[in-house]
Design a protein around this motif. Sequence first.
Motif, PDB file in Angstrom:
ATOM      1  N   ALA A  85       0.660  -1.101   0.129  1.00 20.01           N
ATOM      2  CA  ALA A  85       0.054   0.040  -0.056  1.00 20.01           C
ATOM      3  C   ALA A  85       0.780   1.088  -0.090  1.00 20.01           C
ATOM      4  O   ALA A  85       0.506   2.245  -0.325  1.00 20.01           O
ATOM      5  CB  ALA A  85      -0.840  -0.167   1.287  1.00 20.01           C
ATOM      6  N   ASP A 128      -1.714   3.195  -5.112  1.00 14.83           N
ATOM      7  CA  ASP A 128      -2.896   4.017  -4.603  1.00 14.83           C
ATOM      8  C   ASP A 128      -3.972   2.898  -3.966  1.00 14.83           C
ATOM      9  O   ASP A 128      -4.775   3.497  -3.009  1.00 14.83           O
ATOM     10  CB  ASP A 128      -3.468   4.736  -5.747  1.00 14.83           C
ATOM     11  N   GLN A 129      -4.018   1.878  -4.780  1.00 18.34           N
ATOM     12  CA  GLN A 129      -5.189   0.844  -4.190  1.00 18.34           C
ATOM     13  C   GLN A 129      -4.483  -0.432  -4.270  1.00 18.34           C
ATOM     14  O   GLN A 129      -4.107  -0.941  -5.230  1.00 18.34           O
ATOM     15  CB  GLN A 129      -6.543   0.890  -5.012  1.00 18.34           C
ATOM     16  N   HIS A 149      -2.078   1.345   6.294  1.00 19.40           N
ATOM     17  CA  HIS A 149      -2.802   2.062   5.245  1.00 19.40           C
ATOM     18  C   HIS A 149      -3.949   1.635   4.784  1.00 19.40           C
ATOM     19  O   HIS A 149      -4.366   1.337   3.674  1.00 19.40           O
ATOM     20  CB  HIS A 149      -1.722   1.617   4.304  1.00 19.40           C
ATOM     21  N   ARG A 167      -6.080   2.558   1.801  1.00 19.55           N
ATOM     22  CA  ARG A 167      -5.749   1.945   0.350  1.00 19.55           C
ATOM     23  C   ARG A 167      -5.928   0.496   0.135  1.00 19.55           C
ATOM     24  O   ARG A 167      -5.671  -0.020  -0.893  1.00 19.55           O
ATOM     25  CB  ARG A 167      -4.384   2.356   0.385  1.00 19.55           C
TER      26      ARG A 167
END
Length: 98
Positions: A33, A37-38, A67, A70
């Motif tokens: 992550a 971004d994802q 994270h 994300r």
Amino acid sequence: MSSILLVLPPLYRRINDTLYIESQAANGLDRWAENFDQVVAASQVIPESVVEDWPPWKWVSEHALLHKDRLRLVELPWACSVGAFLSNYRPVKRLLRL
């Protein structure tokens, strides 16, 4: 926007309403992550009756992931027999099309 789909070996377990991830895998997801971004991470959910017979792993709550904004954690059905695999094949195939 950069994204990645990871389909992992069984590393999840669910206790009540909380998903837990094996601690080393949780660390790895946080590292992924940091670079995407994802991150979509799919893994089978280990039944509690099976967890009892496994080595004593450390588990981290999904809420403790650094994270988590994300990460999308996708729970896959336990399919460690031919019959279970075949009965879950199509639904999982549709699910992973995301």
